[in-house]
Design a protein around this motif. Structure first.
Motif, PDB file in Angstrom:
ATOM      1  N   ASP A  83      41.497  54.310  47.452  1.00 13.15           N
ATOM      2  CA  ASP A  83      40.569  53.500  46.660  1.00 13.15           C
ATOM      3  C   ASP A  83      41.121  52.093  46.436  1.00 13.15           C
ATOM      4  O   ASP A  83      40.397  51.098  46.546  1.00 13.15           O
ATOM      5  N   GLN A  84      42.415  52.005  46.122  1.00 14.26           N
ATOM      6  CA  GLN A  84      43.035  50.693  45.923  1.00 14.26           C
ATOM      7  C   GLN A  84      43.062  49.907  47.233  1.00 14.26           C
ATOM      8  O   GLN A  84      42.803  48.701  47.240  1.00 14.26           O
ATOM      9  N   ASN A 117      40.945  50.150  49.722  1.00 14.51           N
ATOM     10  CA  ASN A 117      39.589  49.661  49.963  1.00 14.51           C
ATOM     11  C   ASN A 117      39.279  48.445  49.103  1.00 14.51           C
ATOM     12  O   ASN A 117      38.662  47.485  49.563  1.00 14.51           O
ATOM     13  N   ASP A 133      31.340  46.485  47.789  1.00 10.99           N
ATOM     14  CA  ASP A 133      30.862  47.762  48.308  1.00 10.99           C
ATOM     15  C   ASP A 133      29.387  47.678  48.667  1.00 10.99           C
ATOM     16  O   ASP A 133      28.670  46.781  48.238  1.00 10.99           O
TER      17      ASP A 133
END
Length: 185
Positions: free
Chosen positions: A162-163, A165, A172
């Motif tokens: 997640d980090q 990305n 997003d």
């Protein structure tokens, strides 16, 4: 007879500069506090430097290592609310050091350390040599130099998917009508 010890050939795909990011943390933060990613990094460089003793004697030249003088230079576009500028300014004014990490966030260089994905990193305690803010016609930019105490140390830096990305994507996907307003405001 000639000795042949072979050769070692280095080959592979080069590292892109945009896959290298720098994180900061004030030394005054409590244990367990997170590192700060300075906004919109436009350039960074490390210098592994130092002096050597170079003396001419009656018997010839003597050259010995003397000092390590590693440093990190970073340039960012100034973003309102970017805590890193205040961290650097306060460290300079108060005489504190700043922790700094140079992290290669390219997945092809990552590995698993237990259940965490880690990336190659260099770490050091930096003394703010200068913080320059340029209010030219284009983007306002901050550039600074951190002189490293001792030398930069090699290690690893954990970054979750997640980090990762968040570091590599500007925004997003969203569906029509999900949000309003311009990006980044």
């Amino acid at each position: 007879m000639a000795i042949d010890n072979g050769i070692e050939i280095m080959n592979g795909s080069p590292l892109l500069g945009k896959k290298v990011v720098y994180f900061l943390q004030p030394t005054t933060d409590p244990v367990g506090h997170s590192a700060i990613l300075p906004a919109l990094q436009t350039g960074g460089s490390i210098s592994i430097g130092g002096d050597s003793i170079d003396e001419q004697t009656k018997f010839g030249r003597v050259v010995l290592p003397s000092t390590n003088e590693d440093s990190i230079d970073l340039e960012t576009a100034v973003v309102w609310g970017d805590r890193s500028i205040d961290v650097l300014k306060n460290a300079k004014h108060e005489g504190n050091q700043v922790k700094v990490w140079r992290v290669v966030i390219d997945k092809k260089f990552s590995w698993k350390d237990g259940d965490q994905q880690v990336f190659p990193a260099m770490f050091g305690y930096g003394v703010v040599d200068s913080l320059d803010i340029d209010d030219g016609d284009d983007l306002v930019k901050a550039s600074y130099t951190l002189n490293i105490v001792g030398m930069l140390r090699d290690g690893s830096f954990a970054v979750s998917d997640d980090q990762l990305n968040a570091l590599t994507q500007l925004y997003d996907f969203e569906r029509p009508g999900e949000k309003s307003g311009n990006f980044g405001y």
